[in-house]
Scaffold this motif. Structure first.
Motif, mmCIF file in Angstrom:
data_model
loop_
_atom_site.group_PDB
_atom_site.id
_atom_site.type_symbol
_atom_site.label_atom_id
_atom_site.label_comp_id
_atom_site.label_asym_id
_atom_site.label_seq_id
_atom_site.Cartn_x
_atom_site.Cartn_y
_atom_site.Cartn_z
ATOM 1 N N ASN A 312 71.148 78.143 51.790
ATOM 2 C CA ASN A 312 70.712 77.183 52.808
ATOM 3 C C ASN A 312 69.726 77.794 53.795
ATOM 4 O OD1 ASN A 312 71.711 74.612 52.358
ATOM 5 N ND2 ASN A 312 73.771 75.150 53.068
ATOM 6 N N GLN A 313 69.992 79.027 54.194
ATOM 7 C CA GLN A 313 69.121 79.667 55.172
ATOM 8 C C GLN A 313 67.698 79.772 54.641
ATOM 9 O OE1 GLN A 313 70.610 83.132 57.300
ATOM 10 N NE2 GLN A 313 68.639 84.163 57.034
ATOM 11 N N CYS A 314 67.564 80.144 53.379
ATOM 12 C CA CYS A 314 66.235 80.276 52.787
ATOM 13 C C CYS A 314 65.579 78.915 52.588
ATOM 14 C CB CYS A 314 66.320 81.018 51.450
ATOM 15 S SG CYS A 314 66.775 82.755 51.605
ATOM 16 N N LEU A 315 66.369 77.930 52.159
ATOM 17 C CA LEU A 315 65.814 76.600 51.919
ATOM 18 C C LEU A 315 65.224 75.992 53.181
ATOM 19 C CD1 LEU A 315 68.509 75.028 49.534
ATOM 20 C CD2 LEU A 315 66.170 75.710 48.929
ATOM 21 N N GLN A 316 65.776 76.339 54.338
ATOM 22 C CA GLN A 316 65.318 75.757 55.591
ATOM 23 C C GLN A 316 64.412 76.692 56.400
ATOM 24 O OE1 GLN A 316 68.366 73.377 57.737
ATOM 25 N NE2 GLN A 316 69.788 74.065 56.147
ATOM 26 N N ASN A 339 74.255 83.451 46.628
ATOM 27 C CA ASN A 339 74.163 82.434 47.679
ATOM 28 C C ASN A 339 74.025 83.095 49.057
ATOM 29 O OD1 ASN A 339 74.054 79.883 48.792
ATOM 30 N ND2 ASN A 339 76.276 79.596 48.832
ATOM 31 N N ASN A 340 73.005 83.904 49.197
ATOM 32 C CA ASN A 340 72.758 84.655 50.424
ATOM 33 C C ASN A 340 71.265 84.850 50.614
ATOM 34 O OD1 ASN A 340 75.704 85.741 50.786
ATOM 35 N ND2 ASN A 340 75.139 86.365 48.705
ATOM 36 N N ASN A 386 71.241 79.688 63.861
ATOM 37 C CA ASN A 386 71.917 78.505 64.407
ATOM 38 C C ASN A 386 72.050 77.366 63.397
ATOM 39 O OD1 ASN A 386 72.378 79.491 67.067
ATOM 40 N ND2 ASN A 386 70.217 79.146 67.563
ATOM 41 N N LEU A 387 71.677 77.618 62.163
ATOM 42 C CA LEU A 387 71.838 76.593 61.132
ATOM 43 C C LEU A 387 73.318 76.349 60.850
ATOM 44 C CD1 LEU A 387 69.095 77.656 58.554
ATOM 45 C CD2 LEU A 387 69.020 75.706 60.117
ATOM 46 N N SER A 388 73.640 75.149 60.508
ATOM 47 C CA SER A 388 75.027 74.802 60.224
ATOM 48 C C SER A 388 75.510 75.482 58.955
ATOM 49 C CB SER A 388 75.164 73.280 60.060
ATOM 50 O OG SER A 388 76.460 72.940 59.588
ATOM 51 N N GLU A 389 76.697 76.078 59.023
ATOM 52 C CA GLU A 389 77.274 76.725 57.845
ATOM 53 C C GLU A 389 77.738 75.706 56.818
ATOM 54 O OE1 GLU A 389 80.344 79.442 58.856
ATOM 55 O OE2 GLU A 389 79.203 80.408 60.469
ATOM 56 N N PHE A 390 77.873 74.463 57.250
ATOM 57 C CA PHE A 390 78.446 73.438 56.380
ATOM 58 C C PHE A 390 77.393 72.506 55.787
ATOM 59 C CE2 PHE A 390 81.489 74.536 59.739
ATOM 60 C CZ PHE A 390 82.501 75.081 58.957
ATOM 61 N N HIS A 395 72.707 73.914 45.212
ATOM 62 C CA HIS A 395 72.677 75.081 44.331
ATOM 63 C C HIS A 395 73.838 76.042 44.583
ATOM 64 C CE1 HIS A 395 68.710 73.531 43.677
ATOM 65 N NE2 HIS A 395 68.274 73.906 44.865
ATOM 66 N N ALA A 396 74.652 75.771 45.603
ATOM 67 C CA ALA A 396 75.662 76.733 46.044
ATOM 68 C C ALA A 396 76.626 77.125 44.929
ATOM 69 C CB ALA A 396 76.430 76.178 47.236
ATOM 70 N N GLU A 397 77.149 76.142 44.214
ATOM 71 C CA GLU A 397 78.147 76.441 43.175
ATOM 72 C C GLU A 397 77.561 77.339 42.088
ATOM 73 O OE1 GLU A 397 81.171 74.150 40.041
ATOM 74 O OE2 GLU A 397 79.975 72.989 41.482
ATOM 75 N N GLU A 398 76.356 77.033 41.682
ATOM 76 C CA GLU A 398 75.723 77.846 40.648
ATOM 77 C C GLU A 398 75.442 79.257 41.154
ATOM 78 O OE1 GLU A 398 71.660 78.033 37.897
ATOM 79 O OE2 GLU A 398 72.055 76.270 39.137
ATOM 80 N N LEU A 399 74.891 79.377 42.365
ATOM 81 C CA LEU A 399 74.560 80.685 42.914
ATOM 82 C C LEU A 399 75.803 81.546 43.101
ATOM 83 C CD1 LEU A 399 71.914 79.653 45.605
ATOM 84 C CD2 LEU A 399 71.475 80.788 43.415
#
Length: 410
Positions: A312-316, A339-340, A386-390, A395-399
């Motif tokens: 998520n951090q990279c996607l945003q 997923n990091n 400050n991005l939401s962890e949720f 892609h999370a499950e695959e990563l």
């Protein structure tokens, strides 16, 4: 399919202990069970499977990269026979241009080898770890003697006989960028591929909040860019091209497929740092086609979705199009796979900002007209923290399925 090169591990042992080989076997000792050299049978399968692949996907260019271990431990006849076999299939593939490269530690390089490379059109590159002190720290023979002086002569010979000297150098941040740059200038090199060490989140030796790697690379960049007679550093050219939105037609490790000495088909060696046996696919050139690697989960991610399936951090991240998430190995953690963000995330942000600042200084009127703002590293880091962890990530499950085999077995 995206790969257009085969990296052939024709020798699985090295006559020197070297940091480059160590890093690429970090956490993985499967090479100990492999044959020392690649057999004629394996070579024949490689040539036939390559021919089938090129015909199927209508490729116009293809590279063979010889490495190991130390590829010059193989006899010269190996290279003569290999390229002769490639020339035979070229008769069936007249529109394909083949390239040949070899990565050597330079210890065995001499006039005979260079003459052979010229005859066979093989482009050599030598691994040198910067200064004599840095190089001899790891690259020693079995008697404990450093190889720098020998390798220096090899680089000089290469430059004299082939009019270029390409170098691969694993970065050692304990060494001064100025001293390392000066040492390569003294060698009269033409190209240095500075390699960021392959650490994962499980073995990263630096404080992630600090920017040890960025500070080192920024100092190197400033030295390099102010030198009117600079040698080529692809890392910096890549960043400048990305910032200028210039499409690169350059070799990229994510297009390289590895064939081990026993014929096993794998993704790039750097992923061995993720754990023992991590790159094993169960595929072998004797029974499988090259493209079958995309049917494995790791192969599909690495060759097809490396820059799009991100955390998520990279996607945003506003710099996603520049850094593309960093190298895959640097994202790995044994508890949640890929997923990091990269372990070098803060370094990449700071380095990109610095290079962009230089770019803006070169074309101030253009940037004022386009209203392009300078990158603020602290602002981006605060935004990402400050991005939401949720936040949902498709892609999370695959990563997170890419755990090390040791973790998965627990």
């Amino acid at each position: 399919m995206t790969f257009n090169s085969l990296a052939l591990k024709i020798a699985s042992r090295c006559n020197l202990n070297c940091s480059y080989c160590f890093m690429y076997n970090l956490g993985d000792t499967t090479y100990k069970k492999q044959p020392k050299f690649m057999s004629t049978e394996i070579v024949d399968h490689i040539i036939e499977k390559t021919k089938a692949y090129l015909k199927k996907y209508n490729k116009k260019e293809f590279s063979f990269i010889f490495h190991g271990g130390e590829p010059l431990l193989a006899p010269k006849q190996f290279y003569i026979d290999f390229i002769d076999k490639v020339n035979h299939i070229k008769n069936e593939l007249p529109d394909v241009t083949f390239h040949f490269d070899v990565q050597t530690n330079g210890v065995l390089l001499n006039t005979e080898w260079i003459n052979l490379f010229k005859k066979l059109n093989i482009a050599p590159s030598i691994s040198v770890d910067g200064t004599k002190k840095a190089h001899d720290m790891y690259r020693v023979d079995h008697k404990g003697n450093g190889s720098y002086d020998n390798v220096f002569k090899s680089v000089q010979l290469l430059r004299k006989e082939m009019d270029y000297a390409d170098i691969a150098c694993v970065i050692n941040t304990n060494e001064s960028p100025k001293e390392i740059y000066s040492s390569f200038k003294k060698m009269n090199v033409s190209y240095v591929n500075f390699l960021i060490p392959d650490y994962t989140h499980d073995n990263f030796p630096f404080d992630k909040e600090k920017t040890t790697m960025a500070d080192w690379l920024i100092e190197l960049f400033d030295i390099w860019i102010s030198d009117p007679n600079r040698f080529k550093i692809p890392l910096f050219f890549g960043l400048l091209n990305s910032l200028m939105r210039i499409s690169e037609d350059a070799k990229n490790e994510s297009t390289v497929l590895v064939i081990e000495t026993n014929g096993e088909i794998e993704a790039i060696d750097s992923l061995k740092a993720c754990g023992h046996g991590f790159t094993k696919t169960g595929l072998n050139i004797t029974t499988n086609n090259l493209e079958e690697i995309q049917n494995t989960s790791l192969g599909n991610l690495y060759f097809n979705d490396l820059n799009s399936k991100l955390c998520n951090q990279c996607l945003q991240c506003p710099l996603k199009e520049i850094c593309k998430g960093g190298r895959l190995v640097h994202r790995h953690n044994k508890t949640n796979g890929f997923n990091n963000p990269s372990v070098y995330c803060n370094d990449l942000i700071k380095l990109i900002a610095h290079v962009q600042k230089f770019f803006i200084s070169c074309y101030p009127e253009l940037h004022e007209k386009e209203n392009i703002e300078a990158i603020n590293p602290e602002e981006i880091r605060n935004y990402l923290s400050n991005l939401s962890e949720f936040e949902f990530n498709p892609h999370a499950e695959e990563l997170e399925s890419f755990l090390s085999k040791e973790t998965a077995a627990v």
